[in-house]
Design a protein around this motif. Structure first.
Motif, mmCIF file in Angstrom:
data_model
loop_
_atom_site.group_PDB
_atom_site.id
_atom_site.type_symbol
_atom_site.label_atom_id
_atom_site.label_comp_id
_atom_site.label_asym_id
_atom_site.label_seq_id
_atom_site.Cartn_x
_atom_site.Cartn_y
_atom_site.Cartn_z
ATOM 1 N N TRP A 27 0.906 -1.278 -0.094
ATOM 2 C CA TRP A 27 -0.014 -0.005 -0.137
ATOM 3 C C TRP A 27 0.944 1.215 0.070
ATOM 4 O O TRP A 27 0.183 2.433 -0.555
ATOM 5 C CB TRP A 27 -0.826 -0.082 1.188
ATOM 6 C CG TRP A 27 -1.887 1.294 1.284
ATOM 7 C CD1 TRP A 27 -1.697 2.072 2.401
ATOM 8 C CD2 TRP A 27 -2.561 1.764 0.375
ATOM 9 N NE1 TRP A 27 -2.475 3.190 1.934
ATOM 10 C CE2 TRP A 27 -3.303 2.926 0.761
ATOM 11 C CE3 TRP A 27 -2.985 1.292 -0.927
ATOM 12 C CZ2 TRP A 27 -4.233 3.727 0.044
ATOM 13 C CZ3 TRP A 27 -3.966 2.202 -1.757
ATOM 14 C CH2 TRP A 27 -4.584 3.227 -1.121
ATOM 15 N N ARG A 28 2.064 1.269 0.571
ATOM 16 C CA ARG A 28 2.769 2.365 0.486
ATOM 17 C C ARG A 28 3.325 3.089 -0.637
ATOM 18 O O ARG A 28 3.327 4.035 -1.206
ATOM 19 C CB ARG A 28 4.169 2.086 1.576
ATOM 20 C CG ARG A 28 5.236 3.297 1.532
ATOM 21 C CD ARG A 28 6.674 2.703 2.123
ATOM 22 N NE ARG A 28 7.732 3.740 2.073
ATOM 23 C CZ ARG A 28 7.926 4.564 2.878
ATOM 24 N NH1 ARG A 28 7.074 4.294 4.165
ATOM 25 N NH2 ARG A 28 9.053 5.413 2.734
ATOM 26 N N ASP A 29 3.698 1.902 -1.417
ATOM 27 C CA ASP A 29 4.068 2.033 -2.958
ATOM 28 C C ASP A 29 2.985 2.488 -3.919
ATOM 29 O O ASP A 29 2.826 3.257 -4.742
ATOM 30 C CB ASP A 29 4.701 0.945 -3.556
ATOM 31 C CG ASP A 29 6.072 0.445 -2.874
ATOM 32 O OD1 ASP A 29 6.576 1.177 -2.237
ATOM 33 O OD2 ASP A 29 6.193 -0.804 -2.851
ATOM 34 N N LEU A 442 -6.284 12.988 1.119
ATOM 35 C CA LEU A 442 -5.479 12.290 0.646
ATOM 36 C C LEU A 442 -4.681 11.421 1.567
ATOM 37 O O LEU A 442 -4.261 10.070 1.372
ATOM 38 C CB LEU A 442 -4.200 13.115 -0.222
ATOM 39 C CG LEU A 442 -3.313 11.857 -0.908
ATOM 40 C CD1 LEU A 442 -3.829 11.287 -2.067
ATOM 41 C CD2 LEU A 442 -2.294 13.135 -1.757
ATOM 42 N N LEU A 443 -4.228 12.087 2.556
ATOM 43 C CA LEU A 443 -3.373 11.233 4.052
ATOM 44 C C LEU A 443 -4.471 10.448 4.491
ATOM 45 O O LEU A 443 -4.209 9.336 5.279
ATOM 46 C CB LEU A 443 -3.012 12.334 4.928
ATOM 47 C CG LEU A 443 -2.087 13.433 4.457
ATOM 48 C CD1 LEU A 443 -1.525 14.340 5.308
ATOM 49 C CD2 LEU A 443 -0.720 12.769 3.974
ATOM 50 N N VAL A 448 -6.787 4.818 5.807
ATOM 51 C CA VAL A 448 -7.707 3.920 5.333
ATOM 52 C C VAL A 448 -7.056 2.434 4.716
ATOM 53 O O VAL A 448 -7.708 1.517 4.938
ATOM 54 C CB VAL A 448 -8.873 4.473 4.651
ATOM 55 C CG1 VAL A 448 -9.905 3.519 3.975
ATOM 56 C CG2 VAL A 448 -9.570 5.488 5.167
ATOM 57 N N GLY A 449 -6.305 2.769 3.765
ATOM 58 C CA GLY A 449 -5.656 1.511 3.066
ATOM 59 C C GLY A 449 -4.994 0.467 4.117
ATOM 60 O O GLY A 449 -5.190 -0.508 4.157
ATOM 61 N N ILE A 452 -7.738 -1.034 6.092
ATOM 62 C CA ILE A 452 -8.382 -2.245 5.153
ATOM 63 C C ILE A 452 -7.554 -3.250 5.301
ATOM 64 O O ILE A 452 -7.913 -4.544 5.390
ATOM 65 C CB ILE A 452 -8.886 -1.704 3.969
ATOM 66 C CG1 ILE A 452 -10.146 -0.543 4.145
ATOM 67 C CG2 ILE A 452 -9.287 -2.808 3.058
ATOM 68 C CD1 ILE A 452 -10.262 0.048 2.780
ATOM 69 N N ALA A 453 -6.207 -3.122 5.286
ATOM 70 C CA ALA A 453 -5.282 -4.386 4.956
ATOM 71 C C ALA A 453 -5.237 -5.217 6.235
ATOM 72 O O ALA A 453 -5.172 -6.266 6.344
ATOM 73 C CB ALA A 453 -3.901 -3.717 4.641
ATOM 74 N N LEU A 454 -5.023 -4.166 7.441
ATOM 75 C CA LEU A 454 -4.949 -4.910 8.796
ATOM 76 C C LEU A 454 -6.342 -5.643 9.074
ATOM 77 O O LEU A 454 -6.388 -6.753 9.642
ATOM 78 C CB LEU A 454 -4.715 -3.894 9.797
ATOM 79 C CG LEU A 454 -3.351 -3.123 9.891
ATOM 80 C CD1 LEU A 454 -3.483 -2.044 10.911
ATOM 81 C CD2 LEU A 454 -2.338 -4.394 10.209
ATOM 82 N N ALA A 455 -7.436 -5.095 8.581
ATOM 83 C CA ALA A 455 -8.866 -5.905 8.641
ATOM 84 C C ALA A 455 -9.007 -7.006 7.987
ATOM 85 O O ALA A 455 -9.520 -8.035 8.529
ATOM 86 C CB ALA A 455 -10.071 -4.711 8.224
ATOM 87 N N GLY A 456 -8.189 -7.154 6.809
ATOM 88 C CA GLY A 456 -8.325 -8.337 5.967
ATOM 89 C C GLY A 456 -7.405 -9.281 6.647
ATOM 90 O O GLY A 456 -7.861 -10.751 6.840
ATOM 91 N N CYS A 457 -6.385 -9.073 7.151
ATOM 92 C CA CYS A 457 -5.457 -9.799 8.159
ATOM 93 C C CYS A 457 -6.282 -10.454 9.317
ATOM 94 O O CYS A 457 -6.308 -11.748 9.527
ATOM 95 C CB CYS A 457 -4.047 -9.556 8.402
ATOM 96 S SG CYS A 457 -3.292 -8.803 7.049
ATOM 97 N N VAL A 458 -6.823 -9.594 9.765
ATOM 98 C CA VAL A 458 -7.570 -9.805 11.087
ATOM 99 C C VAL A 458 -8.721 -11.141 10.589
ATOM 100 O O VAL A 458 -9.263 -11.867 11.292
ATOM 101 C CB VAL A 458 -8.104 -8.727 11.995
ATOM 102 C CG1 VAL A 458 -9.117 -9.163 13.015
ATOM 103 C CG2 VAL A 458 -6.850 -7.920 12.410
#
Length: 504
Positions: A27-29, A442-443, A448-449, A452-458
């Motif tokens: 997500w950083r990239d 934007l920040l 949020v990204g 969402i990624a952490l929520a998917g992992c959890v």
């Protein structure tokens, strides 16, 4: 079938975890790509249009110093000079970029820049200075003649002395503030002074045919700057916002270390910064119009318009003092300054040898500048570290000159040696609320990204955990009792002795 279903559930959980981890690390990239699109300076983009005709305009405050007891000091009737600070005179910086060309081969924009100062606020001068207050200051034309004479032959100095007498020059002049700052004035003595000085090629400022004002070329000729080259970061994001002067742009990029400051520059100019700014790294910038190199060092974090930014203090602003104007310093000029063309402030460049010097904090007395703030409050930049956006900046300088006796020039033979403050300014910029709101969105997208990624992992881990717990519970579940089942243990039909009777 039941075993396959459990495998599918566990596989679904593992898939969610894997997708979340990939999205989390990537997500950083992905966000940097979005930022790159937002910061694009390619022709046709929104930022390109804003850069060409900026709608966000920095505000300037100018202060000038009136020499209230000039006559008494020059006649040796007063032991000390008295200067009155007048201001602030508020102006709005109106800039426009002209002659833009996009060079796709190296990903740069070549351009020229024009700047105009528009009066703003209740206490501001008019553009032509006719309605401005009149102040008493040192006669810069005469001072230039005396300054140039120090490094010339005796015969030239005597000719300068006669020239000052013939043109009825005085040590002080009374002029409107607007004229001193921007519009300037044409002095009849400048033309013969050029003819006398320019053939020696020792100094360049007096050879320039223009009006004499502290901020030369502004508000009068609308003269554009020299040609600059702006790197849009097409090939390397780390070079985004780097501006090169014409001399530096024509040189080989690999030889950047061989650039001489008086021949050109290749640095950030404080307008655009690359993304992902590290707080432990100092940032070097150059201000072409002021002929200044600055170093920004991290000071602290600061909240601006609801956005957390890094506040950088300007630590290295090298003042110009009279001691630096010796011939030995002039010979080392290519290593200590940057080239100043026919655009910008009056000189502020020791290469030109003009008697205008930048004051440091130690040389600003309380009676000259009662409202002068400390360096940390006056010179700073606040940058948003993720996108490199300038949230707020404040930059100010004070300038002075020296009045010294000159035994070979009659006008300055009996003058006292005196430091004379001339003017100071503060340039303030702050990101508009509309752009700040867009930046906050934007920040927020970055946060949020990650969420969402952490929520998917959890969620994936939760599915796997539930599946494992349910499988364990299913395996340890007790079996049903025998009373609830029907079993046929065995059955044998008896012939009742029928076979024995048949054999008989």
């Amino acid at each position: 079938m039941g075993c396959c279903r459990w495998y599918l559930v566990v596989g679904l959980g593992l898939g969610k975890v894997g997708t979340g981890l990939i999205f989390l690390f990537a997500w950083r990239d992905i966000f940097d790509i979005l930022v790159t699109e937002e910061k694009s300076l390619l022709p046709g983009s929104m930022l390109y249009k804003e850069w060409r005709r900026p709608t966000e305009r920095p505000s300037w405050q100018f202060y000038v110093y009136n020499w209230s007891n000039a006559q008494a000091v020059l006649e040796h009737q007063a032991s000390s000079a008295s200067f009155e600070e007048i201001g602030p005179y508020q102006y709005e910086e109106v800039a426009e970029v002209v002659d833009v060309k996009y060079h796709q081969a190296n990903g740069t924009l070549s351009y020229r820049k024009r700047t105009f100062f528009r009066p703003s606020g209740p206490h501001s001068t008019t553009t032509n200075g006719t309605e401005a207050e009149r102040i008493v200051s040192v006669n810069f034309v005469a001072l230039v003649a005396s300054q140039l004479g120090h490094s010339m032959d005796y015969s030239v100095q005597r000719e300068l002395s006669f020239m000052l007498h013939n043109f009825r020059q005085t040590v002080t002049v009374t002029r409107p503030i607007g004229q001193l700052l921007f519009t300037g004035y044409r002095e009849p003595m400048m033309e013969p002074l050029r003819k006398l000085v320019c053939p020696t090629k020792r100094r360049s400022v007096a050879c320039q045919d223009e009006r004499l004002a502290y901020f030369r070329t502004f508000n009068v000729t609308r003269r554009a700057s020299e040609v600059y080259s702006l790197d849009v970061g097409l090939k390397d994001r780390s070079t985004y916002g780097t501006v090169r002067s014409w001399g530096a742009a024509a040189a080989v990029p690999a030889a950047r270390g061989e650039f001489h400051p008086c021949d050109g520059f290749a640095d950030l100019t404080g307008e655009f910064f690359p993304s992902r700014i590290e707080r432990d790294q100092a940032i070097a910038i150059v201000l072409p119009e002021l002929c200044r190199r600055l170093t920004l060092e991290f000071d602290r974090e600061q909240l601006v318009a609801g956005i957390m930014g890094f506040r950088y203090a300007v630590r290295l602003v090298r003042p110009f003092r009279s001691a630096q104007m010796s011939e030995s310093i002039m010979r080392s000029c290519p290593d200590t300054s940057i080239r100043l063309g026919r655009y910008g402030i009056l000189n502020t460049n020791e290469c030109n040898g003009f008697p205008l010097y930048e004051s440091d904090q130690a040389h600003v007395s309380s009676n000259e500048s009662p409202s002068f703030a400390s360096d940390s409050d006056l010179l700073y930049y606040v940058l948003e570290p993720t996108t490199g956006t300038v949230l707020e900046s404040n930059f100010g300088l004070t300038y002075h000159t020296f009045l010294r006796p000159n035994e070979h020039i009659a006008l300055f033979q009996s003058v006292p040696e005196l430091r004379i403050p001339l003017f100071r300014f503060a340039r303030y910029y702050r990101l508009s609320e509309l752009k700040a709101a867009k930046l906050r969105q934007l920040l927020h997208l970055l946060d949020v990204g990650h969420q969402i990624a952490l929520a998917g992992c959890v969620a994936g881990l939760t599915i796997i955990l539930i599946a494992v717990v349910y499988a364990c519970w299913k395996a340890q579940r007790p079996s049903k009792t025998n009373n609830d089942q029907y079993r046929i243990i065995g059955m044998q039909l008896s012939d009742g002795g029928r076979e024995h009777n048949l054999l008989k």
